[in-house]
Enzyme design. Structure first.
Site, PDB file in Angstrom:
ATOM      1  N   SER A 122       2.645  -8.535   8.771  1.00 27.88           N
ATOM      2  CA  SER A 122       2.048  -7.623   7.801  1.00 27.88           C
ATOM      3  C   SER A 122       3.195  -6.751   7.305  1.00 27.88           C
ATOM      4  CB  SER A 122       0.942  -6.768   8.435  1.00 27.88           C
ATOM      5  OG  SER A 122       0.387  -5.877   7.474  1.00 27.88           O
TER       6      SER A 122
ATOM      7  N   TYR B  87       4.938   7.092   4.923  1.00 27.10           N
ATOM      8  CA  TYR B  87       4.538   6.523   3.627  1.00 27.10           C
ATOM      9  C   TYR B  87       3.065   6.770   3.380  1.00 27.10           C
ATOM     10  CZ  TYR B  87       2.594   2.394   6.043  1.00 27.10           C
ATOM     11  OH  TYR B  87       1.889   1.539   6.849  1.00 27.10           O
TER      12      TYR B  87
ATOM     13  N   LYS C 169      -6.661  -0.513   6.526  1.00 26.86           N
ATOM     14  CA  LYS C 169      -5.530  -0.219   7.398  1.00 26.86           C
ATOM     15  C   LYS C 169      -5.410   1.278   7.636  1.00 26.86           C
ATOM     16  CE  LYS C 169      -1.429   0.775   6.620  1.00 26.86           C
ATOM     17  NZ  LYS C 169      -0.031   0.970   6.199  1.00 26.86           N
TER      18      LYS C 169
ATOM     19  N   GLU D 182      -3.386   0.061  13.690  1.00 25.76           N
ATOM     20  CA  GLU D 182      -1.922   0.135  13.641  1.00 25.76           C
ATOM     21  C   GLU D 182      -1.379   1.320  14.440  1.00 25.76           C
ATOM     22  OE1 GLU D 182       1.828   0.443  10.479  1.00 25.76           O
ATOM     23  OE2 GLU D 182      -0.222   0.338   9.717  1.00 25.76           O
TER      24      GLU D 182
ATOM     25  N   ASP E  97       0.809  -1.218   0.000  1.00 20.29           N
ATOM     26  CA  ASP E  97       0.000   0.000   0.000  1.00 20.29           C
ATOM     27  C   ASP E  97       0.841   1.265   0.000  1.00 20.29           C
ATOM     28  OD1 ASP E  97       0.911  -0.712   2.574  1.00 20.29           O
ATOM     29  OD2 ASP E  97      -0.615   0.515   3.534  1.00 20.29           O
TER      30      ASP E  97
ATOM     31  N   GLU F  42       1.832   2.430  15.495  1.00 26.39           N
ATOM     32  CA  GLU F  42       3.261   2.135  15.354  1.00 26.39           C
ATOM     33  C   GLU F  42       4.106   3.029  16.242  1.00 26.39           C
ATOM     34  OE1 GLU F  42       6.950   1.943  12.137  1.00 26.39           O
ATOM     35  OE2 GLU F  42       4.946   2.460  11.420  1.00 26.39           O
TER      36      GLU F  42
ATOM     37  N   LYS G 169      -2.054  -4.329  14.285  1.00 29.16           N
ATOM     38  CA  LYS G 169      -0.772  -4.267  13.589  1.00 29.16           C
ATOM     39  C   LYS G 169       0.180  -3.370  14.379  1.00 29.16           C
ATOM     40  CE  LYS G 169       1.546  -3.274   9.199  1.00 29.16           C
ATOM     41  NZ  LYS G 169       1.424  -3.024   7.753  1.00 29.16           N
TER      42      LYS G 169
END
Length: 366
Positions: free
Chosen positions: A304, A366, A150, A191, A37, A193, A233
């Site tokens: 993932s 990203y 996501k 997610e 992605d 992170e 995630k």
């Protein structure tokens, strides 16, 4: 009659069943997720590293290479996350990518956030934007064949970070996103992170990750999110990239499993780890180690991965049609290795020396 004490995001039993079945299928035994992605800007950086022009056709050709890899890809990959452009593209034979993947039994996912923005009142912390219009986008993506989504929130460890403001804001945004996805039939991958940036040790990483995940699941509960129809995630619990102490895969695996046991409800079907800039091989070894921890683990622990599945593939391909088959073989090697790691059965040594090269990028976006 529903009220604040009986409310639920998804009341319809058929919709709940669909969400739960899709979530379980993505993380079925030996399966994980291929994260393809990358935004147009991010893929431009990847292509630049191999001397390939960032055109729509080159992006389409590269994703075509990934999704049509012959052999046992569907044995190792339960889901693929796409970017908006990719979901609308077609394989060389004219078949939409969503259909190509669905025919292989691979569930289609879609990145739905709009990237990070500065969070006022903090020191260089961020929140993630994209809630405006999300319901409409999710409804459209469902019609295009997507069945999961996501959303990436980003936190970092510093002397005084992550702040309470950043933790609470990002947890709340993730819960809002998750509830909107479920109403529209998409399994939300949550997610949060925590970046590898910094010199913090493993003990500090354990403390922070535990606090972040606890906050996330409190907000998911507050928003009545149906946990059986979600996936998590997170980052693996690792020391900062500049930490002078180097920890073994077994230490990272034990730390990660411990944090999850303290924070993630058993109702969640699976935890699909991001690689976070680790080398391909390190990400696989860490995943393998946590699946060997002799503690009760009620969720699937799988992968993932974006960079940790594609770094060697990109180098082998280098934009040349004659390299497509070799690049596809490289993808299968890493997919198989991570499949084995998700079962705690990886013996090590898959792929070339390039698999051990660090993929770390400071303040990764990203």
């Amino acid at each position: 009659m529903a009220n604040n004490y009986t409310a639920t995001t998804v009341a319809d039993k058929a919709r709940r069943q669909e969400l739960a079945e899709n979530a379980r299928a993505i993380v079925a035994a030996g399966k994980g997720i291929l994260a393809a992605d990358e935004s147009t800007g991010t893929i431009a950086k990847r292509f630049a590293s191999i001397g390939v022009e960032n055109t729509e056709e080159n992006r389409r050709a590269y994703r075509d290479l990934l999704f049509t890899a012959p052999g046992d890809l569907e044995k190792y990959i339960g889901g693929v996350i796409l970017f908006d452009e990719t979901l609308r593209q077609k394989s060389a034979d004219g078949t939409p990518f969503a259909e190509v993947l669905a025919k292989r039994g691979i569930i289609v996912g879609i990145k739905v956030d709009k990237g990070t923005v500065p969070l006022a009142g903090t020191v260089d912390e961020t929140t993630t934007q994209g809630l405006d219009g999300l319901a409409e986008r999710c409804a459209e993506y469902y019609k295009l064949g997507a069945r999961f989504a996501k959303w990436r929130s980003v936190l970092r460890i510093g002397a005084n970070e992550p702040s309470i403001v950043a933790i609470e804001e990002n947890a709340n945004v993730l819960a809002r996103y998750a509830s909107i996805c479920q109403v529209n039939g998409l399994v939300p991958i949550v997610e949060p992170e925590i970046l590898m940036d910094g010199d913090h040790n493993l003990e500090r990483a354990i403390f922070v990750t535990e606090k972040v995940l606890a906050a996330v699941y409190k907000k998911l509960n507050d928003h009545h999110v149906y946990l059986e129809g979600t996936l998590l995630k997170p980052n693996m619990v690792c020391a900062g990239v500049d930490c002078p102490t180097k920890y073994t895969p077994e230490e990272v695996g034990a730390a990660t499993a411990t944090v999850l046991r303290r924070t993630v409800p058993a109702a969640v079907p699976g935890v699909t780890f991001l690689s976070g800039g680790q080398s391909e091989e390190a990400a696989t070894l860490h995943l393998n180690a946590m699946n060997q921890v002799p503690l009760l683990r009620p969720w699937a622990l799988t992968f993932s991965y974006g960079r940790a599945l594609q770094a060697t593939v990109l180098k082998v391909w280098s934009g040349k049609p004659e390299n497509v088959r070799a690049a596809q073989e490289a993808l299968l090697v890493r997919a198989k290795a991570n499949s084995e790691a998700s079962l705690g059965k990886y013996a090590g040594g898959a792929g070339s020396a390039a698999a051990s090269e660090s993929l770390y990028v400071s303040n990764y976006k990203y």
